[in-house]
Design an enzyme around this catalytic site. Structure first.
Site, PDB file in Angstrom:
ATOM      1  CG  LEU A  71      -2.310  -0.588   1.099  1.00 29.93           C
ATOM      2  CD1 LEU A  71      -2.239  -2.077   0.791  1.00 29.93           C
ATOM      3  CD2 LEU A  71      -3.115  -0.382   2.375  1.00 29.93           C
ATOM      4  NE  ARG A 104      15.200 -12.317  -1.868  1.00 32.58           N
ATOM      5  CZ  ARG A 104      14.889 -11.063  -1.526  1.00 32.58           C
ATOM      6  NH1 ARG A 104      14.528 -10.780  -0.299  1.00 32.58           N
ATOM      7  NH2 ARG A 104      14.929 -10.085  -2.399  1.00 32.58           N
ATOM      8  CE1 TYR A 143      -1.454   7.186  -6.103  1.00 31.80           C
ATOM      9  CE2 TYR A 143      -3.319   7.457  -7.583  1.00 31.80           C
ATOM     10  CZ  TYR A 143      -2.792   6.957  -6.418  1.00 31.80           C
ATOM     11  OH  TYR A 143      -3.583   6.219  -5.562  1.00 31.80           O
ATOM     12  CE  LYS A 147      -0.764   3.493  -6.337  1.00 31.76           C
ATOM     13  NZ  LYS A 147      -0.684   2.546  -5.211  1.00 31.76           N
TER      14      LYS A 147
END
Ligand code: NAD
Ligand code: UDP
Length: 308
Positions: A71, A104, A143, A147
């Site tokens: 987030l 990982r 932005y 995104k």
């Protein structure tokens, strides 16, 4: 489970951490406090299952976890445009670092994407199959394109490396713990109304948004993360659409303010309309928002009254 929440000291992140703790999980929160605050996590900072790490997601991080909610990223136009290059880096490097860690440690990783990937949409309401109408060089691009690139990375890590991803496109969400200087419309109008200041509608107020109360959104996020059928992208938001003039009027009525409504210039590339098609979420998550705008606004007004 042990769960990492990047951006966990922010508005949505802190509600998510709290809900996950309530469900009995171990929660690790990473945040650099750009738009997040210690106050947001204060209520559970000493919870035995909560751990806070001050860290910037642009730099790699290593923790042993089962799930990651990514987030970390400023969400208000005012804040993401403050340092646009950093915003792109946060989105892109934050995604790479979250995906690298997921690969990982074989964790499931969820990306908090946004309705902004649809830009100023010419399809209405927006379905997940719509590719969007985004200005790649405008003031919102850091932005929007950040995104969009993060979504690309998520799907490439999934195709190339079998990383277990979930991509959710969040539509305008509001509620307690938004910053009073956040700059987003719901907090701006409420703070202005409570202070008796002018309520600033940008443009003529005919542009629309669909507002989802935070509790509904968090419920949808957790349901989406924990189902096996669909990796996304999936819209989450409240499909009930309001113009900014209607929103201002509701805030005036609910606060009983004497504030005047004034008009200011419309910011560049401000989307004219936005409404999620949530058929996919209804079908696969059995989810739809339950808190109407009036009720959510009342709760948010109470929060700002108490915190001022
Ligand atoms: P917010 O600004 O309150 O939270 C973002 C959090 O990320 C803050 O705590 C901030 O300090 C942290 N952060 C920012 N850059 C960071 C970095 N480089 N390293 C570590 N931490 C960093 O915003 P929010 O409304 O809680 O949004 C959370 C996420 O949801 C964001 O990714 C946002 O794009 C997405 N989203 C939110 C909405 C909405 O309406 N609230 C809509 C669409 C998408
Ligand atoms: N807006 C407004 N007055 C404000 C802040 C925002 O009229 O004080 C408008 C803004 O121009 C946009 C809408 O409200 O049309 C939603 O803005 P916000 O920044 O909350 O979110 P986004 O534009 O990212 O959806």
């Amino acid at each position: 489970m042990r769960i990492l929440v990047t951006g966990g000291a922010g508005f949505l992140g802190s509600h998510l951490c709290e809900r996950l703790l309530t469900q009995g999980h171990d929660v690790i929160c990473i945040d650099n406090f750009f738009t997040g605050r210690k106050e947001n996590v204060m209520g559970f900072l000493d919870h035995p299952k909560f751990e806070f790490i001050r860290h910037d997601v642009v730099d790699p991080f290593k923790v042993e976890v089962d799930q990651i909610y990514n987030l970390a990223c400023p969400a208000s136009p005012v804040h993401y445009q403050y340092n646009p290059i950093k915003t792109t880096k946060t989105s892109v490097m934050g995604a790479i670092n979250s995906l690298g860690l997921a690969k990982r440690v074989r964790a499931r990783v969820l990306q908090a994407s946004t309705s902004e990937v649809y830009g100023d949409p010419v399809e209405h309401p927006q379905t997940e199959t719509y590719w969007g109408h985004v200005n790649p060089i405008g003031v919102r691009s850091c932005y929007d394109e950040g995104k969009r690139c993060a979504e690309t990375l998520f799907f490439d890590y999934h195709r190339e490396n079998w990383v277990d991803i979930r991509v959710v496109r969040i539509f305008n969400t509001y509620g307690p713990r938004m910053l009073s200087n956040d700059g987003r419309v719901v907090s701006n109008f409420i703070v202005q109304a409570l202070k008796g200041e002018d309520i600033t509608i940008y443009g003529d107020g005919s542009q629309s948004r669909s507002f989802c109360y935070v509790d509904d959104l968090i419920d949808g996020l957790i349901r989406f993360m924990n189902q096996e059928k669909i990796i996304g992208p999936m819209n989450l938001g409240n499909p009930v659409e309001f113009t900014m003039s209607e929103l201002a009027q509701q805030v005036v009525t609910l606060t009983g303010t004497t504030s005047k409504i004034v008009h200011k210039p419309l910011p560049h590339d401000d989307p004219k309309q936005r409404q999620p098609d949530i058929s996919l979420a209804k079908k696969h998550l059995n989810w739809e928002p339950s808190i109407p705008l009036k009720e959510g606004l009342k709760r948010t007004i109470d929060y700002f009254k108490k915190s001022s």
